[in-house]
Scaffold this active site. Sequence first.
Site, PDB file in Angstrom:
ATOM      1  N   LYS A   2      37.970  36.606  33.131  1.00 45.23           N
ATOM      2  CA  LYS A   2      38.342  36.380  34.535  1.00 45.23           C
ATOM      3  C   LYS A   2      38.363  34.881  34.881  1.00 45.23           C
ATOM      4  CE  LYS A   2      36.469  40.875  36.064  1.00 45.23           C
ATOM      5  NZ  LYS A   2      35.541  41.531  37.024  1.00 45.23           N
ATOM      6  N   TYR A  18      43.718  46.535  40.779  1.00 45.66           N
ATOM      7  CA  TYR A  18      42.429  47.017  41.307  1.00 45.66           C
ATOM      8  C   TYR A  18      42.602  48.029  42.443  1.00 45.66           C
ATOM      9  CZ  TYR A  18      39.490  43.813  38.576  1.00 45.66           C
ATOM     10  OH  TYR A  18      38.813  43.184  37.564  1.00 45.66           O
ATOM     11  N   PHE A  30      34.711  44.749  49.303  1.00 45.52           N
ATOM     12  CA  PHE A  30      34.905  43.527  48.513  1.00 45.52           C
ATOM     13  C   PHE A  30      36.335  43.363  47.992  1.00 45.52           C
ATOM     14  CE2 PHE A  30      33.137  46.857  45.739  1.00 45.52           C
ATOM     15  CZ  PHE A  30      34.110  46.922  44.745  1.00 45.52           C
ATOM     16  N   ARG A  78      31.688  48.112  27.119  1.00 42.98           N
ATOM     17  CA  ARG A  78      30.904  48.078  28.361  1.00 42.98           C
ATOM     18  C   ARG A  78      29.457  47.652  28.059  1.00 42.98           C
ATOM     19  NH1 ARG A  78      33.540  48.744  33.402  1.00 42.98           N
ATOM     20  NH2 ARG A  78      31.481  49.317  34.149  1.00 42.98           N
ATOM     21  N   THR A 113      27.618  45.209  36.035  1.00 47.61           N
ATOM     22  CA  THR A 113      28.521  44.488  36.937  1.00 47.61           C
ATOM     23  C   THR A 113      27.853  43.242  37.517  1.00 47.61           C
ATOM     24  OG1 THR A 113      29.442  46.647  37.524  1.00 47.61           O
ATOM     25  CG2 THR A 113      30.026  44.788  38.950  1.00 47.61           C
ATOM     26  N   ARG A 171      27.987  39.181  30.390  1.00 46.67           N
ATOM     27  CA  ARG A 171      27.772  38.868  31.807  1.00 46.67           C
ATOM     28  C   ARG A 171      26.437  38.176  32.038  1.00 46.67           C
ATOM     29  NH1 ARG A 171      30.556  44.417  34.195  1.00 46.67           N
ATOM     30  NH2 ARG A 171      32.589  43.523  34.692  1.00 46.67           N
ATOM     31  N   ASN A 201      32.165  37.770  37.768  1.00 47.10           N
ATOM     32  CA  ASN A 201      31.338  38.220  36.638  1.00 47.10           C
ATOM     33  C   ASN A 201      32.022  38.089  35.277  1.00 47.10           C
ATOM     34  OD1 ASN A 201      33.095  40.327  36.855  1.00 47.10           O
ATOM     35  ND2 ASN A 201      31.575  41.871  37.412  1.00 47.10           N
ATOM     36  N   HIS A 235      36.198  41.703  32.417  1.00 42.43           N
ATOM     37  CA  HIS A 235      36.496  43.084  32.788  1.00 42.43           C
ATOM     38  C   HIS A 235      36.532  43.925  31.523  1.00 42.43           C
ATOM     39  CE1 HIS A 235      38.592  46.576  34.494  1.00 42.43           C
ATOM     40  NE2 HIS A 235      39.327  46.564  33.392  1.00 42.43           N
ATOM     41  N   GLU A 277      45.545  50.371  31.881  1.00 47.92           N
ATOM     42  CA  GLU A 277      45.381  48.925  32.055  1.00 47.92           C
ATOM     43  C   GLU A 277      46.075  48.147  30.941  1.00 47.92           C
ATOM     44  OE1 GLU A 277      41.138  49.508  34.444  1.00 47.92           O
ATOM     45  OE2 GLU A 277      41.116  48.561  32.458  1.00 47.92           O
TER      46      GLU A 277
HETATM   47  P1  DAT Z   1      32.958  46.802  36.689  1.00 47.72           P
HETATM   48  O1  DAT Z   1      33.799  45.540  36.617  1.00 47.72           O
HETATM   49  O2  DAT Z   1      31.590  46.585  36.112  1.00 47.72           O
HETATM   50  O3  DAT Z   1      33.657  48.015  36.115  1.00 47.72           O
HETATM   51  P2  DAT Z   1      33.554  47.903  39.314  1.00 47.72           P
HETATM   52  O4  DAT Z   1      34.701  48.621  38.646  1.00 47.72           O
HETATM   53  O5  DAT Z   1      32.598  48.701  40.124  1.00 47.72           O
HETATM   54  O6  DAT Z   1      32.696  47.084  38.242  1.00 47.72           O
HETATM   55  O7  DAT Z   1      34.128  46.769  40.267  1.00 47.72           O
HETATM   56  C1  DAT Z   1      35.233  45.967  39.864  1.00 47.72           C
HETATM   57  C2  DAT Z   1      34.927  44.529  40.188  1.00 47.72           C
HETATM   58  O8  DAT Z   1      34.802  44.370  41.589  1.00 47.72           O
HETATM   59  C3  DAT Z   1      33.608  44.022  39.617  1.00 47.72           C
HETATM   60  O9  DAT Z   1      33.725  43.568  38.281  1.00 47.72           O
HETATM   61  C4  DAT Z   1      33.276  42.902  40.550  1.00 47.72           C
HETATM   62  C5  DAT Z   1      33.779  43.412  41.881  1.00 47.72           C
HETATM   63  N1  DAT Z   1      32.705  44.067  42.649  1.00 47.72           N
HETATM   64  C6  DAT Z   1      32.230  45.324  42.455  1.00 47.72           C
HETATM   65  N2  DAT Z   1      31.233  45.597  43.329  1.00 47.72           N
HETATM   66  C7  DAT Z   1      31.088  44.489  44.082  1.00 47.72           C
HETATM   67  C8  DAT Z   1      30.223  44.119  45.150  1.00 47.72           C
HETATM   68  N3  DAT Z   1      29.308  44.975  45.646  1.00 47.72           N
HETATM   69  N4  DAT Z   1      30.368  42.876  45.683  1.00 47.72           N
HETATM   70  C9  DAT Z   1      31.285  42.015  45.227  1.00 47.72           C
HETATM   71  N5  DAT Z   1      32.131  42.285  44.202  1.00 47.72           N
HETATM   72  C10 DAT Z   1      32.030  43.503  43.639  1.00 47.72           C
HETATM   73 MG    MG Z   2      35.398  48.977  36.720  1.00 48.16          MG
END
Ligand code: DAT
Ligand code: MG
Length: 144
Positions: free
Chosen positions: A21, A61, A69, A97, A103, A114, A124, A127, A138
């Site tokens: 990212k 997304y 967010f 993962r 996350t 991470r 973070n 992805h 994807e």
């Molecule tokens: P991951 O990337 O671990 O699969 P996710 O699919 O729940 O996590 O969310 C996608 C992305 O969105 C994540 O990498 C960072 C952002 N994100 C998720 N939850 C968040 C939060 N509570 N505050 C800010 N950004 C967030």
């Molecule tokens: Mg995800």
Amino acid sequence: MNVFIRFAKKIMDNKTFMMIKPDAVERGLIGKILADIIDAGFQIIELKMVKLSLNEAKRFYKVHKDRPFFNDLTAYMSRSTIVAAVLLKENAVNDFRKLIGSTDPSDAEEGTIRKKYAISKGENSVHGSDSNENAEIESNFHFS
Ligand code: DAT
Ligand code: MG
């Protein structure tokens, strides 16, 4: 089971999609992160640098479109270049993962990508697809 279905399932189990990212690309971490991925036994079969438009980030997304967010996430993901890649390994989705960690980097296990590199839950660094089905969707988003 039909031999062709078994073969298709094996391929699906072996593939995941990842991105490095903007926060990590901006800080010069592409090489370190790719080295961690290769050292963990993943084979890179597709790789490119790309700058997503805001609309492309929103499309990628879209499952998160109702989350609070979403605007920050899509602005961040489109602010500078990312690296997109397709990776092969047995049990690729789950193993990747595990390699990247939770996350939120403050919850991520020691030694995960991470934990080592991420700035915050939003920024973070990497992805990783969360299912075989999403790995396919994807991968096709970026490489087709
Ligand atoms: P991951 O990337 O671990 O699969 P996710 O699919 O729940 O996590 O969310 C996608 C992305 O969105 C994540 O990498 C960072 C952002 N994100 C998720 N939850 C968040 C939060 N509570 N505050 C800010 N950004 C967030
Ligand atoms: Mg995800």
